[in-house]
Each structure stands twice: as structure tokens, then as C-alpha cells.
Design a protein around this motif. Sequence first.
Motif: not given
Length: 478
Positions: A304-310, A348-350, A249-252
Motif C-alpha cells: 500500500x506504500x511505494x517505499x514498501x513495494x520498493x 532512490x526517489x521511489x 528532488x525538484x525540476x521545472x
Amino acid sequence: MNTITYSYNTKNITSGILHIGVGNFHRAHEAAYTNNLLAHQDQSNWGICGVSLLPSDKNIVERLRKQNLAYTLTVFGRDNRDEVYKIGSIVELIAGYEDPEAVLRKIESSSIKIISLTITEGGYNLDKETGLFNVADEKIQEDLKNPKNPKTVFGFIAEGLRRRKETGNGGITILSCDNLQHNGNTAKKAFTSFIKEQDSELAEWVNLNVTFPNSMVDRITPATTEQDIERLNKKSGDTDLAPVYCEDFIQWVIEDNFIAGRPAWERVGVEFTNDVTAFENMKLSLLNASHTLLSYPSFLKGYRAVDQAMQDDDIVQFIRTFMDVDITPYIEVPANTNLKLYKQTLIERFSNRAVSDQVSRLCFDGISKFPVYIVPNTMKMLKDDKDLKRIAFLIATYRHYLKYKVDDNGLAFQIAEPWITKDDELIIADDEPLYFLTLSPFKSLDFSKSEKFLEQYIKFTIDIKEQGVGRVLKNVLS
């Protein structure tokens, strides 16, 4: 895996952009967009001259120099389709800590039309309580008194602009790429405040010859460890000393206010607009605020990792409810945006394991992040007498994180709060929970308006200490 290599000859590229803060995000975002644009022959005057001002950047500077400034960018897709790109858009790299004069000459140069910045949320030196530029800062005072020997980003840009004015090299745009609401306005306040203190004539010139467009940037780009370097090179077949990886994902979105011209970034997916407010409010209120929301509860639960928290249903439900109940009523949805899809994409990104960020990085510098990501919406909720249960829990976890420095599993940790003040430290050390609400990020919030919030917050602080964050979170969700 095949690497998609840039097609242009870097020797034919001229630097039109000077970028201060050549970190991972810049190299995965602005430099990536520009890399794609330089394939168009009529855009060859928009290369990037990277500038690093801090001695702590020496490692990455030396690594990039060893490979002629090119590097690989690995983009990990949510559908497990990954791509590797060779990026060549940074065609010069100057280290201000070893050659400050070279930085000043480059800012003065007529070929430079844009100074872009990634100096972090806290790097603009604005007082957390008043929002004013902190002129009293010791380093700022030193630069004010020694204009020709700058040390801070403000001193460098002021002296560079002064030379530009004296040589008649024309106006320039200062483009903030940091995660701040109205980041252009913030940059304008910071730099013009410094310049007014130092040089009133230069201040008048800046008012007429420098523009500060607001922009909204978005791409999850984790820090790169030595283990990541090995993993990324194995995937790409390269021997890159300074690879970067990010999500797909990218946005500007940028306000089209460039006094000296700009790249045709719209050809490669950048969106230009007259007003970036709706875009940045949606992103800061949903993505960045949700990152802060998940950070402290997740870290204290032991993740300690975001995907684990998710993978934790309670964490996901906590975030979804926050987005749907607390944030959505205050979102002005930009044209052609599906808000329901945007929120689902965030989840999904998290959860993207391939680019999972460290929870500790999300926890980093909460003193600067709370006023930007959490406080504005909380102020609206207070005014409307909304249920602040999730905000109360978040602030209670932040207090526990700062004060006790031990997670639910009994593991001790160090906090990283570079902008914390001595007054903040005294507040954190105090045992009275309500006193914590006077911490610098919360000074603009009048929590006394909501007795229910105060009751919930006090109960959460007590329960977290006695039961742990995990058990208390279940009560928040019930």
C-alpha cells in the motif's frame, strides 16, 4: 528543527500569477520556487493568487485562511537530511464556489500576467480516443450557454479573458503544470476549443494575445493525511493546519514563451528552453511510466506504500528492466543529462521512505494515465516489433485490478476511475480478455500486429487469476 522562514513582507507582494488548483503539488513546486524568488526585491509583483473552483477544496481553503495562507513545506532528503520551509508566496486565495465574480475580476485584472494550472491529467476534457475536446459534456454545454455564470475552469477562463479583452488589459500566458506530454499544447487545444464554440471574436483575440508554453514539472509530493499533519508539526514545532511534504528532488523546465512577461524563475533553479520535448519525454517515459508500471502489480501483491513495494526485489528488477530495455532505446537525452544517473536517482526517489506515496494514488485514474505514460512508447515498440512482455503483464494486472477488485491476499478494495465511461464498464465486465484491449486508453494501439503480445497477455490474465500476481511476476522476470 529550525524552520527557514521567508524574508519578504507579504503585504508588499502583488499577485502577478493566478493559479487554479491549490493542491499539494502546486504548494511544493511552483509556490516553493516562487517563494524563493520573492526574496529578490525586484520580483515583488510575482506573488500568487490561488483559486479553488471545486467545493471539495473547501477544507484546505479554510485551513489556509486560518493561518493567513502561509504554510510549512517539509523537504525530506534521501540522505536523511530534512529541512522545513515557511512558504508565503500565495498572497491571495479565492474560492470560486463561493465567490465566482471575484475569480473573474482577478483574471480580468491587468496585474495578472500568468494563469497557471494544476487540474490533473484528466481535467482537460479531451476525448481519450480522438484527442478532441469533448464539447458534448453536460457541464461544458451548460457553461457554453451561460458564459456569465461559469462552473468549469474553461468557462471561468473564457469569461475572464472576454472581460480582459473588453477592458484592454492586455495579453496573458496560460501555463499548465500538469503531468502531460506537451501540456501547453494540450491546454491550448482544450481552452481554444471551448472558446471557439462560445465566442468566435474572443477566439481571434486569444490567438493573438494568449500563449501556452509547454513545461515539464517533477517533484514527488504525497497526499497529506491527518496523521501526517501531526507528524510534520511535531518535526517542525509548528501548528500548521495545512502542511505539505515532499522529496528533495525538484525540476521545472519551461518553454520561454510568455507574452505578458514572467518571473525570473531562472534565478532559483528553473530551466528555460526553446523546446521542452526531450526533458518531458525522458520524465514521462521513465518516472511517470515507471510509477504506472509498479502501481497495479504492487497493489495486487498487497503493498500500500511505494517505499514498501520498493523493498521487493522483483518489483525493483521489473522497473529497472522496463527502464533499461523498453524505454532507454527511445529516449532523446537532453544536454548535460547523465541518463544512467537519472534512472538510478529514480529508484532512490521511489524508495525514499520519508515521502512514500500511497500505491492507491498511483493506481488512481489509470484511464487517463495509460494514454499519456504508457501508450506512446508502446506504439513505438509495436512498430519496431519489440518484446512487449512487460507491457502485456502490466495491462493484464490493470484488467485484474479493475475487474476483480481483490489482491493476492484476498483483500477487497474499491477502484477510483473518475473518467471511466459506460462503454469501458461494459468492457471490464466482459470475461473475454482480448475484449479488454478495446478499453478507451488502448484504442490507438493495434495489438493485432503482435501475435506474441496477444499470446503473452492472454496467458498472463489466466495465470494472474489462478496463481496471483506475485508468482506470475517471477515468470515475467525469468
